[in-house]
Design a protein around this motif. Structure first.
Motif, short mmCIF file in Angstrom:
data_model
loop_
_atom_site.label_atom_id
_atom_site.label_comp_id
_atom_site.label_asym_id
_atom_site.label_seq_id
_atom_site.Cartn_x
_atom_site.Cartn_y
_atom_site.Cartn_z
N GLN A 1 0.82 -1.21 0.00
CA GLN A 1 0.00 0.00 0.00
C GLN A 1 0.86 1.27 0.00
O GLN A 1 0.53 2.24 -0.68
N GLU A 2 1.97 1.26 0.72
CA GLU A 2 2.80 2.46 0.87
C GLU A 2 3.71 2.68 -0.33
O GLU A 2 3.85 3.81 -0.81
N LYS B 1 -4.32 3.70 3.98
CA LYS B 1 -4.51 2.25 4.15
C LYS B 1 -3.25 1.61 4.71
O LYS B 1 -3.30 0.68 5.53
N ALA B 2 -2.08 2.13 4.27
CA ALA B 2 -0.82 1.62 4.80
C ALA B 2 -0.75 1.85 6.31
O ALA B 2 -0.24 1.01 7.06
N LEU B 3 -1.29 3.00 6.76
CA LEU B 3 -1.28 3.31 8.20
C LEU B 3 -2.08 2.29 8.99
O LEU B 3 -1.69 1.90 10.10
N SER B 4 -3.21 1.82 8.45
CA SER B 4 -4.01 0.82 9.16
C SER B 4 -3.25 -0.50 9.29
O SER B 4 -3.32 -1.18 10.33
N MET C 1 0.42 -4.17 12.58
CA MET C 1 1.77 -4.65 12.89
C MET C 1 2.13 -4.31 14.33
O MET C 1 2.69 -5.14 15.07
N LEU C 2 1.80 -3.09 14.76
CA LEU C 2 2.13 -2.65 16.13
C LEU C 2 1.34 -3.47 17.16
O LEU C 2 1.88 -3.83 18.21
N SER C 3 0.08 -3.76 16.84
CA SER C 3 -0.74 -4.56 17.75
C SER C 3 -0.15 -5.96 17.93
O SER C 3 -0.10 -6.48 19.06
N ILE C 4 0.31 -6.57 16.84
CA ILE C 4 0.93 -7.90 16.93
C ILE C 4 2.25 -7.81 17.69
O ILE C 4 2.56 -8.68 18.52
N ALA C 5 3.04 -6.75 17.42
CA ALA C 5 4.34 -6.60 18.08
C ALA C 5 4.19 -6.50 19.59
O ALA C 5 5.02 -7.03 20.35
N GLN C 6 3.12 -5.86 20.06
CA GLN C 6 2.91 -5.69 21.50
C GLN C 6 2.53 -7.01 22.18
O GLN C 6 2.57 -7.10 23.40
N LYS C 7 2.18 -8.03 21.40
CA LYS C 7 1.88 -9.35 21.97
C LYS C 7 3.11 -10.26 21.98
O LYS C 7 3.01 -11.43 22.34
N SER C 8 4.25 -9.72 21.55
CA SER C 8 5.46 -10.54 21.45
C SER C 8 5.81 -11.15 22.79
O SER C 8 5.53 -10.58 23.85
#
Length: 720
Positions: free
Chosen positions: A96-97, A105-108, A113-120
């Motif tokens: 998208q970017e 759309k790239a921002l969404s 990605m950030l939400s998944i990273a915080q579950k690491s």
């Protein structure tokens, strides 16, 4: 006893409860800190081929095809791990970017990605993914001209990279700082950031050091350093870094020989940028040669058409300088057809500028003015886009973020110190309470010791009394057995004589006489009484007799028992069938006792089976045991009697099918004998359908065989 709960007792309960809660809290914290995680730090086996194929499409400038394949393949992965999901969103973000230029759309996708990273789970996974997600989100904000939000994301990525010394993420951060400085026209500062990013990148250790992504970023950084020096006017340094970038690509071409097209495109970009340096130095022939190579490479299938257009614009600039009007207009006409197909704002403005220059050389002022006005419009639009960027002070913003972070850290430290202080106060109070409890309990300990001592003495005395009572019971039992044996022995001889005498008298008395009938009653009663006495003697002897064991072959024992009882079965026209062991097996047993058990069970089967029935005896191997089953189709055992049949003198006794007497001692004797042999006896029975008794006896152990061998040697020596 009446127990009173006073203040001291209540205080103890409260203190002890608090101690328990503290230890429970510490246990939970310890387990939480030491809990093992199973989330892997790499892609799952199912996702690895999907990643490789999607990367292949992206590398060969087929991003749309790569995203289509990714979506269709990812839904078939049953349990993707965190890294799989993170890279899935990462591919969509790049598409998208970088391809669709849809930054919203790239921002969404960057948020995902950030939400998944915080579950690491692992530290390494968290640092790498969290930094990358923040950089991606920052790039999307940057494209949307939301520079403060972009700087905030960049700072978050930098902060996690700095705290955990992640050189890959630090290199990504300084790369972005270089790009910002470049766009703000701070070219020397941009070159410094690009150099720092390059040095950080080449110091990476491990698997990332030799990856294609790391290699491609390094050659890009060398190219960016050259561009920055070119814009700052240091043309020689610019050419030096372009040459260094080309040499770096050539030195690694064998390592990445599976990606020749990517290497060629990287060279093409540097050729175009290096040509621009030669244009500034007015070395046009060198510039033309480099531009020709750049254009030829990027117009191949899968090449970078946008970069090819920029190289053509540079070549057109040379034609304009050299007043080669025909070559210029032909090239610009060719570029126009490309721009109508592939939009390229960077090339569009310069195309209008060159068209204006062409018509100026042709003396057509009206057309020249038309194209130059269009060029100025593109230029004004570009300046307007960059104005807010140039107005923003990224260094000041980052300094503010750093101060804010330090303030938050200090605030968190103060909160933590207050918590530590509160915990220390609570622990101190608990320590005082524990000391008071210990002191109070110590005062009571003397009385407790005396009480415990008295209780121990009382328990010991009760133990002595109990041992005496048990010994008296044993003596009484042995005396009872002795009396029973004496009485039974004294009664057996006269009763035997009576039975024999009456038998003779019955034979000599006239048939059908009253006297013969009375003598027969006396004879039968004497025989039954004699049988009862024999069973009593047998029961009392089993409890006191020592076992004299020997190795006995099972099939032989069963055959001898059956042969002796065939005549008894024949009286009721019954058959006894034997199914012995396939392989001869010896048991370490007392032959007489086990023979008695088998005979008793067969006798019972005969007694409680109707005339003409069949009795089956079967022996089988059961691991370390031999099992013997004696089955009949007789009257069975009623449910209410099943728990009583093994009791001595049980009332669960019944007459046989033709009136045979039962005394209730036989099965009790059988159980005693089997248990003395460390075996087991039980039965299955259905009233009216028959009964099966089971005997399970252990096979000889190694120790039994050693004892047998020792006894044999001893007996041999005694004989000698």
């Amino acid at each position: 006893m009446i127990v009173s709960v006073g203040k001291n007792t209540l205080f103890s309960i409260l203190i002890n409860s608090s101690i328990i809660w503290i230890f429970l809290l510490l246990f939970i914290i310890f387990n939480s800190c030491n809990k093992k995680k199973t989330e892997p730090g790499d892609y799952s086996d199912a996702f690895k081929p999907v990643f490789e194929k999607t990367s292949h499409y992206v590398d060969f400038n087929q991003p749309a095809r790569g995203i289509y394949y990714l979506d269709s393949a990812f839904i078939h992965i049953k349990k993707p791990n965190l890294n799989d999901k993170f890279r899935f969103y990462g591919f969509h973000y790049i598409y998208q970017e970088k391809t669709k230029f849809n930054s919203k759309k790239a921002l969404s996708y960057a948020d995902s990605m950030l939400s998944i990273a915080q579950k690491s789970i692992s530290k390494q996974q968290y640092v790498s993914n969290f930094a990358e997600a923040n950089y991606a989100k920052g790039d999307a904000y940057f494209s949307l001209n939301q520079y403060n939000d972009a700087y905030q994301c960049y700072f978050q990525g930098y902060l996690i990279a700095k705290n955990y010394l992640n050189k890959v993420s630090l290199s990504d951060y300084t790369y972005r700082m270089g790009m910002i400085m470049y766009k703000q026209a701070h070219y020397k500062l941009a070159a410094k950031y690009f150099k720092d990013s390059y040095n950080q990148n080449i110091s990476i250790k491990g698997r990332d050091q030799d990856s294609f992504g790391a290699f491609y970023r390094r050659q890009e950084l060398l190219d960016n350093i050259g561009i920055s020096y070119r814009h700052s006017g240091d043309i020689d340094s610019s050419i030096f870094y372009f040459d260094k970038g080309l040499k770096y690509i050539n030195d690694n071409s064998l390592k990445f020989k599976t990606r020749p097209d990517m290497l060629e495109m990287a060279r093409a970009v540097i050729y175009g940028n290096k040509a621009e340096a030669f244009i500034i130095k007015k070395e046009y022939n060198k510039a033309k040669g480099l531009l020709a190579k750049s254009i030829e490479i990027n117009f191949r299938k899968g090449g970078d058409s946008r970069d090819a257009e920029l190289s053509e614009i540079k070549l057109a600039q040379i034609y304009l300088i050299q007043h080669k009007k025909d070559s210029l207009i032909n090239l610009l006409t060719h570029i126009r057809t490309q721009l109508d197909t592939i939009k390229n704002e960077d090339a569009e403005g310069d195309w209008n500028r060159l068209m204006g220059g062409y018509y100026l050389q042709k003396g057509n002022a009206d057309k020249a003015i038309h194209y130059i006005q269009r060029y100025n419009a593109f230029k004004d639009s570009a300046i307007k886009k960059l104005s807010s960027l140039k107005e923003s002070d990224v260094n000041q913003q980052l300094a503010n973020f750093e101060k804010q972070y330090e303030i938050e850290n200090l605030s968190n430290n103060n909160k933590l110190q207050r918590i530590y202080l509160q915990v220390a106060i609570v622990c101190a109070l608990m320590a005082v309470a524990i000391i008071l409890l210990v002191w109070r309990n110590w005062r009571r300990s003397k009385l407790d010791v005396i009480t415990v001592k008295e209780l121990n003495e009382e328990i010991n005395q009760q133990k002595i009394d109990l041992e005496k009572a048990i010994e008296e019971i044993k003596i009484s039992s042995r005396e009872k057995d002795r009396i029973l044996r004496t009485v039974a022995h004294d009664l057996r001889n006269p009763l035997g004589g009576i039975a024999s005498l009456t038998n003779i008298m019955v034979e000599e008395t006239e048939p059908d006489s009253e006297l013969r009938y009375q003598l027969k009653i006396i004879k039968d009663t004497s025989a039954d009484t004699l049988e009862l006495i024999n069973e009593i003697l047998e029961a009392t002897n089993n409890t006191s007799a020592d076992l004299k064991k020997q190795l006995i072959e099972v099939n032989s024992l069963l055959n001898s028992s059956i042969e002796l009882l065939r005549f008894k079965a024949a009286e009721k026209h019954q058959q006894i069938l034997l199914e012995g062991l396939d392989v001869a097996e010896q048991l370490y047993i007392n032959r007489e006792m086990i023979w008695r058990v088998i005979s008793n069970l067969i006798t019972n089967a005969i007694k409680f089976s109707s005339v003409g029935e069949t009795i089956q005896i079967k022996s089988t191997q059961q691991g370390n045991y031999v099992q013997i089953a004696i089955s009949d189709n007789g009257i069975g055992i009623p449910y209410e009697m099943k728990d009583k049949v093994f009791n001595m003198f049980t009332d669960a006794k019944r007459a046989g099918t033709i009136g045979e007497k039962s005394f209730g001692l036989g099965l009790s004797i059988c159980k005693q004998i089997i248990e003395q042999h460390h075996g087991k006896i039980w039965f299955d029975s259905k009233p009216g359908k028959g009964t099966t008794f089971y005997i399970k006896l252990p096979k000889p152990k190694k120790m039994d065989l050693i004892i047998i061998e020792t006894e044999s040697e001893t007996n041999g020596q005694e004989v000698n």
